[in-house]
Design an enzyme around this catalytic site. Structure first.
Site: not given
Length: 260
Positions: A68, A113, A116, A136
């Site tokens: 992200a 992300g 994911e 993260e």
């Protein structure tokens, strides 16, 4: 395998038809970091699958998605961070629930992300340089786009805990060995498109129903999932594709499926 001339471009996602597949290329230099705009464009692209038999997702350049957008997230408060997480989860849920099979062609970094996003696809193929992980915690946060949930389903609880708690990055070969990716491919995009073409040779309604049955396996107890499978199996026998497929087999010819 021919590429149709018409290419659709949202601001950050390029969409093009390659044979029977819809190829979505994430294009936010330098590393396709996920922000609200890229997520919105991806969500819009997923609404335009049309009659494609499969969807392939890849990233332009050296990354699939490197994570992200940290600069955009740095000053979020708890309320706006919650909103960002739920928006990202909604797009990935749409991807996961797409009626047709989805293939992630991971061509480099798939971190945070990006991992994911890959896990929301049905099949993950990795280039030799692909890197996967949920780092993260190194930034003082946790995965927010489904990483704590889909990683458990991909690699098991203990391995998911290790990867999330340590933030360790996994190379392509290890990703295959733990079930995070299917295989390593020298030309990952070509391999993904070839898989999409192989899927397209089969009965399209049967493929869609098979995907629905497999998705049910994650969310239902075994007896309920088996009942769902039986019901979907029965539904196949209300289609012209079933009659064509079995007729072609008995007549020793190639089936001509029409998706009805």
């Amino acid at each position: 395998m021919s590429v149709m001339k018409e290419v659709h471009r949202l601001s950050l996602v390029q969409s093009e038809r390659v044979g029977a597949a819809l190829l979505l290329t994430l294009d936010r230099p330098p590393v396709n970091a996920l922000n609200r705009e890229l997520l919105a464009d991806l969500g819009e692209a997923l609404d335009q699958v049309g009659d494609a038999r499969a969807v392939v997702i890849t990233g332009r350049g050296k990354a699939f998605v490197a994570g992200a957008d940290i600069a955009a997230m740095k000053d979020l408060d708890a309320v706006t961070a919650l909103r960002f997480a739920t928006e990202g989860q909604a797009v990935l849920a749409k991807l996961e629930a797409l009626a047709v099979p989805t293939i992630a062609a991971v061509n480099g970094f798939a971190l945070g992300g990006g991992n994911e996003l890959a896990m929301a696809c049905d099949v993950v193929l990795a280039s030799p340089t692909a890197l996967f992980g949920q780092p993260e915690v190194k930034l003082g946060v946790i995965p927010g786009f489904g990483g704590t949930q889909r990683l458990v389903r991909r690699v098991g609880t203990q391995r998911a805990r290790e990867l999330v708690f340590t933030g360790r990055v996994v190379k392509a070969d290890e990703a295959v060995s733990i079930g995070l990716a299917l295989k390593v491919c020298d030309d990952v995009l070509a391999e993904a498109l070839a898989m999409a073409e192989a899927i397209a040779q089969n009965g399209p309604l049967a493929v869609r129903l098979a995907k629905r049955a497999i998705l049910d396996a994650d969310g239902l107890p075994l007896d309920a999932a088996l009942l769902s499978e039986a019901q979907l199996f029965g539904l196949c026998f209300a289609t012209a594709d079933q009659r064509e497929g079995m007729g072609a087999f008995l007549e020793k010819r190639k089936a001509q499926f029409e998706g009805r």
